[in-house]
Scaffold this motif. Structure first.
Motif, mmCIF file in Angstrom:
data_model
loop_
_atom_site.group_PDB
_atom_site.id
_atom_site.type_symbol
_atom_site.label_atom_id
_atom_site.label_comp_id
_atom_site.label_asym_id
_atom_site.label_seq_id
_atom_site.Cartn_x
_atom_site.Cartn_y
_atom_site.Cartn_z
ATOM 1 N N SER A 13 2.792 1.765 6.954
ATOM 2 C CA SER A 13 3.533 0.993 5.940
ATOM 3 C C SER A 13 2.852 -0.360 5.706
ATOM 4 C CB SER A 13 4.991 0.807 6.358
ATOM 5 O OG SER A 13 5.056 0.070 7.554
ATOM 6 N N LEU A 14 2.330 -0.955 6.789
ATOM 7 C CA LEU A 14 1.635 -2.247 6.660
ATOM 8 C C LEU A 14 0.373 -2.096 5.801
ATOM 9 C CD1 LEU A 14 1.387 -5.223 7.494
ATOM 10 C CD2 LEU A 14 0.106 -4.481 9.491
ATOM 11 N N ILE A 15 -0.390 -1.037 6.090
ATOM 12 C CA ILE A 15 -1.624 -0.803 5.322
ATOM 13 C C ILE A 15 -1.286 -0.510 3.852
ATOM 14 C CG2 ILE A 15 -3.588 0.806 5.066
ATOM 15 C CD1 ILE A 15 -3.663 0.798 8.203
ATOM 16 N N GLY A 16 -0.183 0.219 3.653
ATOM 17 C CA GLY A 16 0.269 0.496 2.280
ATOM 18 C C GLY A 16 0.577 -0.792 1.528
ATOM 19 N N LEU A 17 1.278 -1.700 2.192
ATOM 20 C CA LEU A 17 1.624 -3.001 1.595
ATOM 21 C C LEU A 17 0.351 -3.764 1.209
ATOM 22 C CD1 LEU A 17 3.819 -5.381 1.224
ATOM 23 C CD2 LEU A 17 3.147 -6.066 3.521
ATOM 24 N N MET A 18 -0.602 -3.760 2.116
ATOM 25 C CA MET A 18 -1.859 -4.489 1.869
ATOM 26 C C MET A 18 -2.663 -3.846 0.737
ATOM 27 S SD MET A 18 -2.994 -5.132 5.769
ATOM 28 C CE MET A 18 -2.121 -6.259 6.831
ATOM 29 N N ALA A 19 -2.689 -2.513 0.727
ATOM 30 C CA ALA A 19 -3.457 -1.805 -0.316
ATOM 31 C C ALA A 19 -2.872 -2.101 -1.698
ATOM 32 C CB ALA A 19 -3.448 -0.303 -0.031
ATOM 33 N N VAL A 20 -1.541 -2.082 -1.779
ATOM 34 C CA VAL A 20 -0.875 -2.373 -3.059
ATOM 35 C C VAL A 20 -1.215 -3.808 -3.507
ATOM 36 C CG1 VAL A 20 1.385 -2.732 -4.154
ATOM 37 C CG2 VAL A 20 0.984 -0.692 -2.793
ATOM 38 N N ALA A 21 -1.209 -4.737 -2.542
ATOM 39 C CA ALA A 21 -1.505 -6.142 -2.869
ATOM 40 C C ALA A 21 -2.938 -6.297 -3.393
ATOM 41 C CB ALA A 21 -1.297 -7.009 -1.632
ATOM 42 N N ILE A 22 -3.887 -5.655 -2.719
ATOM 43 C CA ILE A 22 -5.290 -5.763 -3.159
ATOM 44 C C ILE A 22 -5.440 -5.162 -4.565
ATOM 45 C CG2 ILE A 22 -7.660 -4.950 -2.720
ATOM 46 C CD1 ILE A 22 -7.077 -5.192 0.262
ATOM 47 N N PHE A 23 -4.838 -3.989 -4.755
ATOM 48 C CA PHE A 23 -4.893 -3.315 -6.055
ATOM 49 C C PHE A 23 -4.306 -4.220 -7.142
ATOM 50 C CE2 PHE A 23 -2.912 -0.488 -9.235
ATOM 51 C CZ PHE A 23 -4.036 0.212 -9.645
ATOM 52 N N GLY A 24 -3.160 -4.818 -6.858
ATOM 53 C CA GLY A 24 -2.501 -5.697 -7.830
ATOM 54 C C GLY A 24 -3.338 -6.919 -8.151
ATOM 55 N N LEU A 25 -3.935 -7.510 -7.122
ATOM 56 C CA LEU A 25 -4.748 -8.718 -7.355
ATOM 57 C C LEU A 25 -5.971 -8.407 -8.221
ATOM 58 C CD1 LEU A 25 -4.586 -10.380 -3.810
ATOM 59 C CD2 LEU A 25 -3.657 -11.328 -5.914
ATOM 60 N N VAL A 26 -6.522 -7.202 -8.029
ATOM 61 C CA VAL A 26 -7.695 -6.813 -8.833
ATOM 62 C C VAL A 26 -7.274 -6.459 -10.256
ATOM 63 C CG1 VAL A 26 -9.539 -5.097 -9.071
ATOM 64 C CG2 VAL A 26 -9.024 -6.051 -6.830
ATOM 65 N N MET A 27 -6.208 -5.660 -10.369
ATOM 66 C CA MET A 27 -5.781 -5.183 -11.684
ATOM 67 C C MET A 27 -5.273 -6.303 -12.594
ATOM 68 S SD MET A 27 -6.416 -2.063 -12.089
ATOM 69 C CE MET A 27 -5.474 -1.667 -13.559
ATOM 70 N N PHE A 28 -4.642 -7.297 -11.982
ATOM 71 C CA PHE A 28 -4.051 -8.377 -12.781
ATOM 72 C C PHE A 28 -4.802 -9.688 -12.596
ATOM 73 C CE2 PHE A 28 -0.795 -5.175 -12.112
ATOM 74 C CZ PHE A 28 -0.351 -4.965 -13.408
ATOM 75 N N ASP A 29 -6.123 -9.596 -12.497
ATOM 76 C CA ASP A 29 -6.887 -10.822 -12.235
ATOM 77 C C ASP A 29 -6.934 -11.754 -13.450
ATOM 78 O OD1 ASP A 29 -8.716 -9.489 -13.788
ATOM 79 O OD2 ASP A 29 -10.454 -9.948 -12.524
ATOM 80 N N TYR A 30 -6.356 -11.310 -14.579
ATOM 81 C CA TYR A 30 -6.279 -12.172 -15.757
ATOM 82 C C TYR A 30 -4.962 -12.951 -15.790
ATOM 83 C CZ TYR A 30 -3.515 -8.181 -17.266
ATOM 84 O OH TYR A 30 -2.577 -7.190 -17.320
ATOM 85 N N ASP A 31 -4.047 -12.637 -14.892
ATOM 86 C CA ASP A 31 -2.719 -13.244 -14.937
ATOM 87 C C ASP A 31 -2.426 -13.991 -13.627
ATOM 88 O OD1 ASP A 31 -0.022 -13.822 -15.082
ATOM 89 O OD2 ASP A 31 0.503 -11.947 -16.061
ATOM 90 N N GLN A 32 -2.669 -15.308 -13.660
ATOM 91 C CA GLN A 32 -2.494 -16.110 -12.448
ATOM 92 C C GLN A 32 -1.057 -16.077 -11.929
ATOM 93 O OE1 GLN A 32 -3.893 -20.063 -13.358
ATOM 94 N NE2 GLN A 32 -5.827 -19.666 -12.348
ATOM 95 N N GLY A 33 -0.101 -16.066 -12.851
ATOM 96 C CA GLY A 33 1.306 -16.059 -12.454
ATOM 97 C C GLY A 33 1.633 -14.803 -11.660
ATOM 98 N N PHE A 34 1.155 -13.671 -12.162
ATOM 99 C CA PHE A 34 1.427 -12.407 -11.497
ATOM 100 C C PHE A 34 0.694 -12.334 -10.156
ATOM 101 C CE2 PHE A 34 1.540 -7.723 -11.094
ATOM 102 C CZ PHE A 34 2.897 -7.550 -11.279
ATOM 103 N N GLN A 35 -0.537 -12.867 -10.140
ATOM 104 C CA GLN A 35 -1.299 -12.876 -8.882
ATOM 105 C C GLN A 35 -0.577 -13.736 -7.832
ATOM 106 O OE1 GLN A 35 -5.323 -14.077 -10.165
ATOM 107 N NE2 GLN A 35 -5.999 -12.126 -9.342
ATOM 108 N N THR A 36 -0.005 -14.837 -8.290
ATOM 109 C CA THR A 36 0.747 -15.702 -7.372
ATOM 110 C C THR A 36 1.941 -14.945 -6.803
ATOM 111 O OG1 THR A 36 0.107 -17.603 -8.699
ATOM 112 C CG2 THR A 36 1.942 -17.937 -7.199
ATOM 113 N N ALA A 37 2.640 -14.222 -7.689
ATOM 114 C CA ALA A 37 3.796 -13.435 -7.245
ATOM 115 C C ALA A 37 3.359 -12.388 -6.219
ATOM 116 C CB ALA A 37 4.460 -12.764 -8.442
#
Lengths: 85, 289
Positions: A13-37
Motif C-alpha cells: 500500500s505504501l509503494i502504491g501511494l508513492m507510485a500514484v504520487a510520482i505519476f501525478g507529479l509527472v502527469m500534472f507538471d504544468y499545474d503547480q497547484g495540483f502538484q502542491t496538493a
C-alpha cells in the motif's frame, strides 16, 4: 527479512501511494497547484501510513509518531522547494 | 578519537545516540527541513540583492524554433499551420517586457492590463486571440512539450480558430532571478475568413499606438548563471542521499547486532527517500500559465 515479509501487504500500500504520487507529479507538471496538493497528500499519507502501521503492530509510541512526522515534513519541503523553483 | 566518536554518534546506531544515528532523530530532521526552507528564502533574497546578475536560467530559445515546433504539433493533429505575423511577435515581445518591467508572471497584470491590450498596441485587429506563457525552460522543445501536456494550453496551440502566431522571447530580472520568458500569441484577424465556430474570449480594443518595439529573432541567454532550480536540486539530492545512506547503515547495523529498540521502520523511510530521489531527478525546471 522475516519482519518485512510479515509487513508485505502494508508495504504494497505504501509503494502504491508513492507510485500514484510520482505519476501525478509527472502527469500534472504544468499545474503547480495540483502538484502542491499531491505533495501535501503524499507527505500526509506517509505520516498516516506510519501511524496506522504501528498501531496495527501495537508498537506505536510518541517518538515513532515524531519520526514519521519529521520525515514527512522533510519530504514535503524537498518537493515544494523544487516545484516552486 | 574524538572525531571518530562524533561521526559514529551522527551516522551510526550507537549507545550514545540511543541506537539510532543522531542524524535520524526527529529534531535533527526538522532542523534539516528548516535549513532547506531558510536556504530557499536566502536564495530569493540573494537573487533580489544581486538583481538577477548571479542567479538565473541559461536558455537558448529561438522564436522561429517555437513556431516550427508548434506547427509540427498542429500538423500531427491535422490542423493547418500558423503563419508568423511580425506585428503579433512585436506584441508578444512587448507583453514579455511588460512582465519584466512590472515584475509579475501572469496573463493579467496586477494593474489590470489584459493580454489583448498588446494585440491592439501593434494594430492587430483580431477576431480570435489567445496567449500561452512559459518561463525558465532551457530549450524550445521542453516549453512546447509542457504546453502540450496541459489541456488548456494544448487547446490554444492546436486550435483551428487561429491562423497566425507571434512569439516573443525576452530575458531579464524577474523577482531577482535572470529569467527567460516565452510569450506565444495566437490570432486571427478580423479580415481573415477562417470558417470557425463560436467567438473566443476576446474583445476588440482600438489601436492605441504604433509599433515602438523592435523584433529580435536572435537566440538569447547564452551567459552562464547559477540556476536556482539546479542548486535546489543538487542540495536536495545531497541531503536525501546522505540520509538514505545513514538509514541503510542503520538497517545493517541493527540487524547484525540484533538490537531491539523503539523506533519507526527504517525500511519504510528508505522507500520514502528513494521515492524522493526519483522525484528530485524527474521534476523539471520551467513553468507555464
Amino acid at each position: 527479512m522475516k519482519k518485512i515479509a510479515n509487513h508485505l501487504p502494508h508495504y504494497f500500500s505504501l509503494i502504491g501511494l508513492m507510485a500514484v504520487a510520482i505519476f501525478g507529479l509527472v502527469m500534472f507538471d504544468y499545474d503547480q497547484g495540483f502538484q502542491t496538493a499531491i505533495a501535501v497528500s503524499l507527505s500526509f499519507g506517509y505520516f498516516v501510513w506510519g501511524v496506522i502501521h504501528h498501531m496495527i503492530h501495537k508498537d506505536l509510541y510518541f517518538v515513532v509518531v515524531l519520526e514519521y512526522l519529521s520525515v514527512s515534513i522533510l519530504g514535503l519541503v524537498v518537493i515544494l522547494s523544487l516545484i516552486y523553483r | 578519537m574524538q572525531i571518530a566518536h562524533y561521526l559514529a554518534h551522527f551516522f551510526v546506531p550507537h549507545h550514545s545516540n540511543n541506537h539510532r544515528a543522531k542524524l535520524l532523530h526527529p529534531l535533527v530532521l526538522t532542523f534539516i527541513a528548516l535549513f532547506l526552507v531558510l536556504g530557499q528564502l536566502g536564495l530569493g533574497l540573494f537573487g533580489k540583492a544581486t538583481q538577477g546578475k548571479v542567479l538565473g536560467y541559461a536558455a537558448n530559445i529561438s522564436p522561429s524554433e517555437v513556431v516550427r515546433l508548434t506547427n509540427i504539433k498542429r500538423a500531427e493533429a491535422g490542423v493547418e499551420p500558423l503563419r508568423v505575423n511580425p506585428a503579433l511577435s512585436i506584441g508578444a515581445k512587448a507583453k514579455g517586457e511588460y512582465m519584466l518591467e512590472h515584475d509579475f508572471w501572469a496573463h493579467v497584470a496586477p494593474d489590470g492590463t489584459q493580454p489583448w491590450k498588446f494585440f491592439g498596441d501593434v494594430g492587430y485587429k483580431y477576431r480570435y486571440a489567445g496567449e500561452n506563457l512559459a518561463r525558465d525552460f532551457s530549450n524550445p522543445q521542453s516549453a512546447v512539450e509542457a504546453w502540450m501536456a496541459s489541456p488548456t494550453h494544448k487547446e490554444n496551440l492546436l486550435s483551428p480558430k487561429y491562423s497566425e502566431i507571434g512569439i516573443g522571447v525576452v530575458e531579464g530580472d524577474l523577482s531577482g532571478v535572470d529569467t527567460t520568458l516565452v510569450v506565444q500569441f495566437f490570432g486571427t484577424q478580423m479580415t481573415d475568413t477562417i470558417p470557425v465556430t463560436p467567438v473566443a474570449a476576446a474583445e476588440e480594443k482600438p489601436v492605441e499606438q504604433e509599433n515602438v518595439l523592435t523584433l529580435s529573432q536572435a537566440q538569447i541567454g547564452q551567459k552562464v548563471l547559477i540556476s536556482p532550480f539546479n542548486t535546489t536540486k543538487g542540495l536536495s539530492l545531497v541531503i536525501v542521499g546522505i540520509l538514505l545512506g545513514v538509514l541503510v547503515l542503520d538497517v545493517i547495523v541493527i540487524s547484525r547486532r540484533r538490537i531491539t529498540r523503539v523506533s519507526s521502520r527504517s525500511v519504510a523511510h528508505i522507500a520514502f527517500l528513494v521515492m524522493l530521489i526519483l522525484i528530485i531527478v524527474i521534476v523539471r525546471a520551467g513553468q507555464i500559465i
